[in-house]
Design a protein around this motif. Structure first.
Motif, short mmCIF file in Angstrom:
data_model
loop_
_atom_site.label_atom_id
_atom_site.label_comp_id
_atom_site.label_asym_id
_atom_site.label_seq_id
_atom_site.Cartn_x
_atom_site.Cartn_y
_atom_site.Cartn_z
N GLY A 1 50.88 56.22 19.58
CA GLY A 1 50.71 56.91 18.32
C GLY A 1 51.98 56.96 17.49
O GLY A 1 53.06 56.52 17.90
N GLU A 2 51.84 57.55 16.29
CA GLU A 2 52.92 57.54 15.31
C GLU A 2 54.11 58.39 15.75
O GLU A 2 55.26 58.04 15.48
CB GLU A 2 52.40 58.03 13.96
N PHE A 3 53.84 59.51 16.40
CA PHE A 3 54.96 60.36 16.82
C PHE A 3 55.85 59.61 17.80
O PHE A 3 57.07 59.60 17.65
CB PHE A 3 54.45 61.65 17.46
N ALA A 4 55.26 58.99 18.80
CA ALA A 4 56.03 58.25 19.80
C ALA A 4 56.76 57.08 19.17
O ALA A 4 57.90 56.77 19.54
CB ALA A 4 55.12 57.77 20.92
N PHE A 5 56.14 56.43 18.20
CA PHE A 5 56.77 55.29 17.52
C PHE A 5 58.05 55.74 16.82
O PHE A 5 59.12 55.13 16.98
CB PHE A 5 55.80 54.68 16.51
N GLY A 6 57.96 56.81 16.04
CA GLY A 6 59.15 57.32 15.35
C GLY A 6 60.20 57.82 16.32
O GLY A 6 61.40 57.63 16.11
N LEU A 7 59.76 58.46 17.40
CA LEU A 7 60.70 58.95 18.41
C LEU A 7 61.47 57.81 19.03
O LEU A 7 62.70 57.90 19.23
CB LEU A 7 59.92 59.73 19.48
N ASP A 8 60.78 56.72 19.36
CA ASP A 8 61.46 55.57 19.97
C ASP A 8 62.46 54.94 19.01
O ASP A 8 63.52 54.45 19.45
CB ASP A 8 60.43 54.54 20.42
N LEU A 9 62.16 54.95 17.71
CA LEU A 9 63.14 54.44 16.74
C LEU A 9 64.42 55.26 16.78
O LEU A 9 65.53 54.73 16.74
CB LEU A 9 62.54 54.46 15.33
N ILE A 10 64.26 56.59 16.85
CA ILE A 10 65.43 57.47 16.90
C ILE A 10 66.22 57.25 18.18
O ILE A 10 67.45 57.10 18.15
CB ILE A 10 64.99 58.94 16.79
N LEU A 11 65.54 57.21 19.30
CA LEU A 11 66.23 57.04 20.58
C LEU A 11 66.89 55.66 20.70
O LEU A 11 68.01 55.55 21.22
CB LEU A 11 65.25 57.25 21.74
N ASP A 12 66.22 54.64 20.20
CA ASP A 12 66.82 53.29 20.21
C ASP A 12 68.07 53.27 19.33
O ASP A 12 69.08 52.63 19.68
CB ASP A 12 65.82 52.25 19.73
N GLY A 13 67.99 53.94 18.19
CA GLY A 13 69.15 54.01 17.31
C GLY A 13 70.31 54.74 17.96
O GLY A 13 71.48 54.31 17.86
N LEU A 14 70.02 55.84 18.64
CA LEU A 14 71.08 56.57 19.34
C LEU A 14 71.69 55.72 20.45
O LEU A 14 72.91 55.74 20.67
CB LEU A 14 70.51 57.86 19.93
N ALA A 15 70.84 54.96 21.14
CA ALA A 15 71.36 54.10 22.21
C ALA A 15 72.31 53.03 21.65
O ALA A 15 73.34 52.74 22.27
CB ALA A 15 70.19 53.43 22.94
N ARG A 16 71.98 52.46 20.50
CA ARG A 16 72.86 51.45 19.88
C ARG A 16 74.19 52.07 19.47
O ARG A 16 75.26 51.47 19.66
CB ARG A 16 72.17 50.81 18.68
N ILE A 17 74.13 53.29 18.92
CA ILE A 17 75.36 53.97 18.53
C ILE A 17 76.23 54.24 19.75
O ILE A 17 77.45 54.05 19.72
CB ILE A 17 75.02 55.29 17.80
N ARG A 18 75.60 54.64 20.84
CA ARG A 18 76.34 54.93 22.07
C ARG A 18 77.02 53.70 22.61
O ARG A 18 78.17 53.75 23.10
CB ARG A 18 75.37 55.50 23.10
#
Length: 224
Positions: free
Chosen positions: A204-221
């Protein structure tokens, strides 16, 4: 001659826990605006004045039910190796709890008291990010990105109040029939996506947006 036998629930002594549990049930059934001392007393089979032996006022009830709902969130364990998976579980858990109690997200944001459950929740997110190697500055950004997605998406979904997926499909079909497709082709295409069966692996849409945020944080890290 027959005598009525009170139910097991009615025979239970009144307590703060019973008052708060009944308040949550009322709010879940009819919305937070339906919650009053009178209706709460009726649900418990007591006079409204009896409630004041266990709670000081309605504000204490609201703060109490916020604490209970927040306590249902699955928090990340301290020192976990997989910070990303832990935060994903917590965010998904928070979203599912808040959708189960549709009144709760707005009340969490407006509650006047200091919720111990909310403090524990905030501390667990911040701790997980810091222990994963994020700086204090990036932890601040990461926390707010996650929190705004959890609360914002939930408030949007609850506010839309379009009913079940079947109800939504019916509304989408009606809207699509009246839509000038030649002028708004991409909007028509977007609505058609809502009519398609969801893939088994689509959370669903919530999980999709959440994964974008977490993937972005992982790249920053990784690049910090």
């Amino acid at each position: 001659m027959t005598t009525s036998v009170p139910s097991a629930e009615a025979r239970l002594p009144l307590s703060r826990d019973r008052v708060l549990s009944a308040a949550i049930a009322l709010a879940d059934e009819a919305g937070i605006e339906s919650l009053s001392m009178r209706k709460l007393g009726q649900a418990l089979g007591v006079e409204a004045m009896s409630l004041y032996n266990h709670v000081a006022n309605k504000e204490e009830i609201l703060n109490g039910i916020v604490d209970i709902v927040l306590g249902e969130f699955e928090l990340p364990a301290p020192g976990g190796a997989d910070w990303k998976a832990a935060l994903r579980r917590t965010a998904m858990s928070a979203y599912e709890v808040l959708i189960r109690h549709p009144w709760a997200a707005s009340l969490v944001l407006s509650a006047s008291g200091v919720s111990q459950a909310r403090l524990r929740y905030m501390e667990s997110i911040l701790r997980t990010l810091r222990q994963a190697g994020f700086s204090a500055e990036m932890t601040d950004h990461g926390y707010h990105a996650l929190e705004s997605h959890i609360m914002g998406f939930t408030l949007w979904e609850v506010g839309m109040d379009l009913g079940s997926r079947e109800d939504l499909a019916g509304l989408a079909t009606e809207f699509l029939q009246a839509l000038p497709r030649e002028k708004l082709p991409y909007l028509a295409e977007h609505i058609e996506q809502h009519l398609k069966p969801r893939r088994p692996d689509d959370e669903g849409e919530f999980a999709f947006g959440l994964d974008l945020i977490l993937d972005g944080l992982a790249r920053i890290r990784e690049t910090a």
